[in-house]
Design a protein around this motif. Structure first.
Motif, PDB file in Angstrom:
ATOM      1  N   VAL A 139      -1.639   5.593  -1.186  1.00 34.07           N
ATOM      2  CA  VAL A 139      -0.209   5.345  -1.038  1.00 34.07           C
ATOM      3  C   VAL A 139       0.179   4.169  -1.918  1.00 34.07           C
ATOM      4  N   ASN A 176       3.061   1.845  -2.225  1.00 35.19           N
ATOM      5  CA  ASN A 176       4.278   1.414  -1.533  1.00 35.19           C
ATOM      6  C   ASN A 176       5.103   0.539  -2.463  1.00 35.19           C
ATOM      7  N   ASP A 236       4.680  -3.454   4.811  1.00 37.03           N
ATOM      8  CA  ASP A 236       4.536  -2.571   5.965  1.00 37.03           C
ATOM      9  C   ASP A 236       5.831  -2.413   6.747  1.00 37.03           C
ATOM     10  N   MET A 294       8.348   3.309   4.872  1.00 38.09           N
ATOM     11  CA  MET A 294       6.972   3.401   5.350  1.00 38.09           C
ATOM     12  C   MET A 294       6.891   3.998   6.754  1.00 38.09           C
ATOM     13  N   THR A 299       6.472   7.516   5.862  1.00 35.78           N
ATOM     14  CA  THR A 299       5.169   7.738   5.243  1.00 35.78           C
ATOM     15  C   THR A 299       4.059   7.742   6.285  1.00 35.78           C
ATOM     16  N   ARG A 300       4.112   6.806   7.230  1.00 38.77           N
ATOM     17  CA  ARG A 300       3.099   6.784   8.290  1.00 38.77           C
ATOM     18  C   ARG A 300       3.167   8.042   9.148  1.00 38.77           C
ATOM     19  N   ARG A 314      -5.657   4.797   1.704  1.00 39.01           N
ATOM     20  CA  ARG A 314      -5.578   3.437   1.160  1.00 39.01           C
ATOM     21  C   ARG A 314      -4.138   3.176   0.761  1.00 39.01           C
ATOM     22  N   ILE A 315      -3.660   1.964   1.031  1.00 35.63           N
ATOM     23  CA  ILE A 315      -2.277   1.604   0.721  1.00 35.63           C
ATOM     24  C   ILE A 315      -2.262   0.420  -0.227  1.00 35.63           C
ATOM     25  N   HIS A 367       0.385  -2.165  -1.866  1.00 36.53           N
ATOM     26  CA  HIS A 367       1.742  -2.693  -1.884  1.00 36.53           C
ATOM     27  C   HIS A 367       1.982  -3.272  -3.275  1.00 36.53           C
ATOM     28  N   SER A 405       5.713   5.921  -2.039  1.00 35.82           N
ATOM     29  CA  SER A 405       6.624   5.642  -0.936  1.00 35.82           C
ATOM     30  C   SER A 405       7.532   4.489  -1.361  1.00 35.82           C
TER      31      SER A 405
END
Length: 228
Positions: A5, A7, A13, A18, A21-22, A37-38, A40, A84
């Protein structure tokens, strides 16, 4: 399945988008075992692309020394790349755009014609990647708002990519709005389940996601009532 992901929200978060997305990922988890894995984008050291194109000539080495080499390897190690982001000026936020610009080392200077346009030939193999875009905006509807971002995304990541765009997104961070946001997030989880099962979201679910959570006029009145 490995899902990366990206972001794009500076809120990390706490991003409105998000929440969606979650929910999408939770739906996928109901079908398959996934490693998520995210990244930012706003928290990474990513210099702006200078357009020197040296990376496209020398095997992919950029003149900048920052976090991008590690990010590129994470992209290549993934099965699904999920962008996202909230809509900023009808496109993606600057930190995410800077990251996407710096994926240039994956391509060579050589080009080929694909259909009616030209594309650069890859230096690395990322043919296994599938692409998803989830974006929210603060307007009451998405008409004449998301189109520029969607066109750019589909041009960058093939026309068969999955795109979910949702207006009224700030409501996801308003506890008092759970009466309408929770049922909507259930639809997003359904979209995630379908994507994990078939690699696509059904027309029926996409149509359900296109329905506003509350009437446009009501949403606009609420926003304007809180405006200075």
């Amino acid at each position: 399945m490995k899902i990366l992901v990206l972001n794009g929200s500076p809120k990390g978060d706490k991003s409105d988008t998000m929440h969606m997305t979650r929910a999408f990922l939770a739906g996928m988890d109901q079908v398959s075992e996934n490693e998520v894995r995210i990244i930012h984008a706003s928290r990474k050291h990513i210099e702006y692309c200078t357009g020197c194109l040296s990376c496209m000539r020398n095997g992919g080495t950029c003149v900048h020394h920052d976090d991008m080499p590690e990010i590129l390897e994470e992209i290549l190690d993934s099965d699904v790349l999920l962008l996202s982001f909230p809509l900023y000026c009808y496109g993606m936020p600057a930190p995410l755009k800077a990251l996407i610009d710096r994926t240039l080392p994956l391509s060579s200077i050589a080009m080929r014609k694909v259909g009616d346009h030209y594309e650069h030939i890859g230096q690395r193999d990322f043919s296994k990647l599938r692409y998803v875009m989830i974006s929210g905006c603060g307007f009451p509807n998405g008409r004449n708002n998301f189109e520029p971002a969607v066109i750019q995304f589909r041009r960058m990541f093939r026309g068969d990519s999955t795109v979910i765009t949702v207006p009224e997104a700030p409501m996801f961070n308003v506890p008092e709005a759970k009466r309408v946001t929770e049922p909507f997030l259930a639809k997003v989880r359904q979209a995630g389940r379908e994507y994990a099962e078939s690699g696509a979201v059904s027309e029926g679910t996409m149509a359900a996601l296109a329905e506003p959570m509350i009437p446009e006029e009501t949403y606009a009145q609420i926003v304007n009532a809180g405006a200075p």
